[in-house]
Enzyme design. Structure first.
Site, short mmCIF file in Angstrom:
data_model
loop_
_atom_site.label_atom_id
_atom_site.label_comp_id
_atom_site.label_asym_id
_atom_site.label_seq_id
_atom_site.Cartn_x
_atom_site.Cartn_y
_atom_site.Cartn_z
CB CYS A 113 50.81 48.36 43.77
SG CYS A 113 50.63 47.21 45.13
CG HIS A 253 53.02 46.62 40.72
ND1 HIS A 253 53.92 46.81 41.74
CD2 HIS A 253 51.98 45.91 41.26
CE1 HIS A 253 53.46 46.25 42.84
NE2 HIS A 253 52.30 45.69 42.58
CG ASN A 283 53.42 43.39 45.31
OD1 ASN A 283 53.73 44.57 45.43
ND2 ASN A 283 52.21 43.02 44.92
N1 COA Z 1 50.98 28.25 49.40
C1 COA Z 1 50.32 27.13 49.03
N2 COA Z 1 49.06 27.16 48.58
C2 COA Z 1 48.43 28.35 48.51
C3 COA Z 1 49.07 29.54 48.88
C4 COA Z 1 50.38 29.45 49.36
N3 COA Z 1 51.08 30.53 49.73
N4 COA Z 1 48.20 30.56 48.69
C5 COA Z 1 47.07 30.01 48.22
N5 COA Z 1 47.21 28.68 48.11
C6 COA Z 1 46.23 27.71 47.64
C7 COA Z 1 44.81 28.17 47.83
O1 COA Z 1 44.34 27.90 49.13
C8 COA Z 1 44.09 27.37 46.78
O2 COA Z 1 43.89 26.04 47.28
P1 COA Z 1 42.57 25.20 46.89
O3 COA Z 1 42.61 25.05 45.40
O4 COA Z 1 42.76 23.95 47.65
O5 COA Z 1 41.41 26.04 47.35
C9 COA Z 1 45.09 27.28 45.64
O6 COA Z 1 46.38 27.55 46.23
C10 COA Z 1 44.83 28.27 44.54
O7 COA Z 1 44.55 29.54 45.14
P2 COA Z 1 44.40 30.85 44.30
O8 COA Z 1 44.10 31.99 45.19
O9 COA Z 1 43.46 30.57 43.16
O10 COA Z 1 45.90 30.96 43.74
P3 COA Z 1 46.44 31.87 42.59
O11 COA Z 1 47.05 31.04 41.56
O12 COA Z 1 45.43 32.91 42.17
O13 COA Z 1 47.63 32.62 43.32
C11 COA Z 1 48.02 34.83 44.22
C12 COA Z 1 47.36 33.47 44.43
C13 COA Z 1 47.67 35.72 45.39
C14 COA Z 1 49.53 34.59 44.16
C15 COA Z 1 47.52 35.44 42.90
O14 COA Z 1 46.12 35.35 42.84
C16 COA Z 1 47.92 36.87 42.71
O15 COA Z 1 49.08 37.19 42.55
N6 COA Z 1 46.93 37.76 42.64
C17 COA Z 1 47.11 39.15 42.28
C18 COA Z 1 47.51 39.96 43.44
C19 COA Z 1 47.49 41.40 43.03
O16 COA Z 1 47.63 41.73 41.88
N7 COA Z 1 47.28 42.28 43.99
C20 COA Z 1 47.09 43.68 43.66
C21 COA Z 1 48.34 44.34 43.32
S1 COA Z 1 49.45 44.33 44.64
#
Ligand code: COA
Length: 326
Positions: A113, A253, A283
């Site tokens: 990215c 980004h 993204n």
């Molecule tokens: N729909 C519904 N629930 C989802 C889900 C989806 N698409 N994806 C994850 N969940 C659930 C998880 O299973 C978890 O459930 P639980 O509490 O029962 O275990 C809960 O939502 C929270 O998960 P978590 O991973 O903590 O969510 P989050 O708020 O961190 O959001 C991302 C997930 C991936 C959107 C977020 O972490 C993110 O954007 N991360 C950065 C990614 C990034 O920067 N990548 C590098 C650059 S590209």
């Protein structure tokens, strides 16, 4: 010595739109969860005929046209991609041939990215040392080809897209004022594709085990992304002697709207100065910043003389920031 600036931009998106409602039919998720946790409402998905190089050529032609240049004017082509047409040869080679550019240097760059910022920083060195006059830098990703549409942690986030910038010498005070790039390989296993490379060549087992798909530890990455983008953005602003109030535009980004908001708040940038298109395209990895740039230039949001800060974070992990006067 002349500065390096962006003379023209262009972008190309696949036709097919995947909405949150479409994803609700594929994985256990909801429009509400995706919108609230990421800010994404829809993203693009390339069809079988839309390849990384074909979309790159479309974007490159538009960027060259805006710059008033022809493919033969290019001295260097850098294609930043982690989703190339094929492992061998480089996607840049296909782009060069299809554009009808002369046999200038052309190569791929892999910084996920952060790739467009890595690309324009490399281009800047070639221009400032006088070894290239015009450099085409493309951020091109078709990450849908590596997405597991059974993995709700990744398939809701990434989208396909391509954008390009043509760089060349500009008169100071315009051009790139400061830049800084980083890689920290200790986090390599936070966002990766386990199989298909030399460490684990593709086999029936790897395909059956879904190891050719993107794996992400999103929650851990979230915190590293915010910290890194804030830190590197502060450093380039200091280097360029620019304070947040002087910025016309901040293009982060587009990883997650909550990451954008956290970085913006920590940097003290006015919300109206932050550009976001994540709701429409998701993204798009290395294409994310140049798609934003192209939209801003074409809509008049970014004008000559404006100060713009761009900041990125991605797999590797990689991160970086660039301040430029447009
Ligand atoms: N729909 C519904 N629930 C989802 C889900 C989806 N698409 N994806 C994850 N969940 C659930 C998880 O299973 C978890 O459930 P639980 O509490 O029962 O275990 C809960 O939502 C929270 O998960 P978590 O991973 O903590 O969510 P989050 O708020 O961190 O959001 C991302 C997930 C991936 C959107 C977020 O972490 C993110 O954007 N991360 C950065 C990614 C990034 O920067 N990548 C590098 C650059 S590209």
């Amino acid at each position: 010595m002349a500065s390096a600036g962006i003379l023209g931009t262009g972008s190309a998106l696949p036709k097919k739109i995947i909405t949150n409602a479409d994803l609700e039919k594929m994985v256990e998720t909801s429009d509400q969860w995706i919108t609230e946790r990421t800010g994404i409402r829809e993203r693009r998905q390339a069809g079988p005929d839309e390849t990384t190089s074909k979309l790159s050529v479309q974007a490159a032609r538009k960027a060259l046209e805006m710059a008033g240049l022809k493919p033969q004017d290019l001295d260097l082509i850098i294609c930043s991609t982690i989703s190339p047409d094929m492992p061998l040869p480089s996607t840049a080679a296909f782009i060069q041939a299809e554009l009808g550019a002369r046999s200038c240097c052309a190569f791929d760059l892999a910084a996920a990215c952060s790739g467009f910022l890595f690309g324009i920083t490399v281009a800047e060195k070639f221009i400032r040392t006088g070894s290239s006059r015009h450099v085409l830098v493309i951020g091109a990703e078709l990450l849908s080809r590596y997405l597991d549409y059974k993995d709700r942690a990744t398939c809701v986030i990434f989208g396909d897209g391509v954008a390009a910038g043509v760089l060349g010498a500009v008169e100071p005070p315009s051009g790139i004022l400061a830049e800084e790039l980083h890689t920290e390989g200790a986090y390599a296993d936070h966002l990766f594709i386990p199989a298909g490379g030399t460490a684990k060549p593709a086999s029936r087992e790897t395909v059956e085990g879904g190891e050719h798909y993107i794996k992400m530890r999103g929650n851990e990455l979230f915190k590293v992304a915010v910290r890194s983008m804030e830190d590197v953005s502060r450093r380039v602003l200091t280097q360029a002697q620019v304070c947040p109030e002087q910025l016309s535009l901040f293009i982060p980004h587009q990883a997650n709207q909550r990451i954008t908001e956290a970085v913006r708040e920590r940097l003290g940038v006015n919300p109206e100065k932050v550009y976001s298109n994540i709701s429409r395209v998701g993204n798009t990895s290395s294409a994310s910043i140049p798609i934003c740039l192209d939209e801003c230039v074409r809509s008049g949001r970014l004008k000559r003389g404006d100060l713009v800060l761009m900041s990125a974070f991605g797999a590797g992990v990689t991160w970086g920031a660039v301040v430029m006067r447009w």
